[in-house]
Design a protein around this motif. Structure first.
Motif, short mmCIF file in Angstrom:
data_model
loop_
_atom_site.label_atom_id
_atom_site.label_comp_id
_atom_site.label_asym_id
_atom_site.label_seq_id
_atom_site.Cartn_x
_atom_site.Cartn_y
_atom_site.Cartn_z
N CYS A 95 0.84 -1.19 0.00
CA CYS A 95 0.00 0.00 0.00
C CYS A 95 0.89 1.25 0.00
N CYS A 108 -4.52 0.00 0.18
CA CYS A 108 -5.21 -1.06 0.94
C CYS A 108 -6.62 -0.60 1.33
N CYS A 141 -6.86 2.37 3.78
CA CYS A 141 -6.39 3.70 3.37
C CYS A 141 -7.23 4.31 2.24
ZN LIG Z 1 -2.80 1.26 3.48
#
Ligand SMILES: [Zn+2]
Length: 258
Positions: free
Chosen positions: A163, A184, A187
């Motif tokens: 990520c 991800c 996020c």
């Molecule tokens: Zn993330």
């Protein structure tokens, strides 16, 4: 008068007047050059066959008062099959357009140059190469391979394992086509990028496109739905990262959807 022997790929051709044409040529040895051929609009011209669009030819170029002229040219490969259908022509025109849009001073490394020639070769062979008879899907896969490797060649290989925001390798669910990274699950709400949803299978295929060399990358294949998602990703990421929008892409999209 300076003379140069090289091999070159004809990217574009335009009429200059009633007799002559001007070409954009990606050469092996001198990057991209613009060159004029005198009298080439006549079918009887000795270099006529070697200076068609998408032709890869041996050529002698002469430089006079700052301009290149084609003194002679002979075909190495004309990728003849490209002319079999409007669809194949449209993809080939797009590939040539992308190469033309590259910075003028950027010489193409041999490996990448050969990759471009292979892409055109396979475009011409689409009918024989697509196992299920779906030329469009085969060409879309080829387009993804071309776009992704072109971005990698420009030094902008995306990172598809962690990520880009928190570094996590778990629950990767989005590809950010503005930055070339992945995001991800946790996020993605706070991300301001242009995100496309990806599955673990799509990630695996993207990873393959990143890591395969210029030859083995052509083995890229997947389920139709995954190929479609990747097609959106590679196109958007190339356009964003190289800051180009080839005019032929609009035409290509009309050809494919029509
Ligand atoms: Zn993330």
């Amino acid at each position: 008068m300076q003379e140069m022997k090289t091999a070159g790929l004809i990217l574009t051709a335009a009429n200059l007047n009633d007799n002559d044409k001007i070409f954009t040529i990606q050469t092996r040895d001198a990057g991209k050059v613009t060159a004029i051929s005198k009298g080439i609009r006549s079918h009887k011209h000795k270099d006529f066959a070697a200076l068609q669009n998408f032709c890869y030819s041996d050529m002698v170029l002469s430089k006079k008062t700052g301009l290149y002229y084609v003194s002679s040219a002979s075909v190495i490969n004309n990728f003849f099959g490209i002319r079999n259908s409007v669809e194949q022509m449209s993809f080939a025109a797009y590939f040539a357009d992308v190469i033309k849009s590259f910075p003028e001073e950027l010489p193409l490394e041999d490996d990448y140059f050969n990759f471009v020639l292979n892409t055109l070769y396979l475009t011409g062979k689409a009918e024989q190469k697509c196992k299920d008879g779906d030329i469009t899907e085969y060409l879309l896969r080829l387009k993804s391979v071309f776009e992704f490797k072109t971005v990698c060649f420009a030094g902008l290989m995306p990172s598809v394992t962690e990520c880009e925001s928190c570094g996590s390798k778990k629950d990767i669910e989005y590809f950010d086509t503005s930055s070339g990274g992945v995001i991800c699950k946790n996020c993605h709400i706070s991300s301001a990028g242009d995100l496309i949803r990806v599955t673990p299978t799509v990630l695996k295929l993207l990873n393959f496109l990143c890591n395969a060399d210029y030859k083995s990358v052509f083995a890229y294949n997947g389920q139709e739905s995954d190929v479609k998602i990747i097609s959106h990703i590679t196109e958007a990421y190339m356009i964003n990262s190289l800051e180009m929008y080839p005019a032929s892409l609009t035409y290509l999209k009309n050809t494919v959807s029509g």
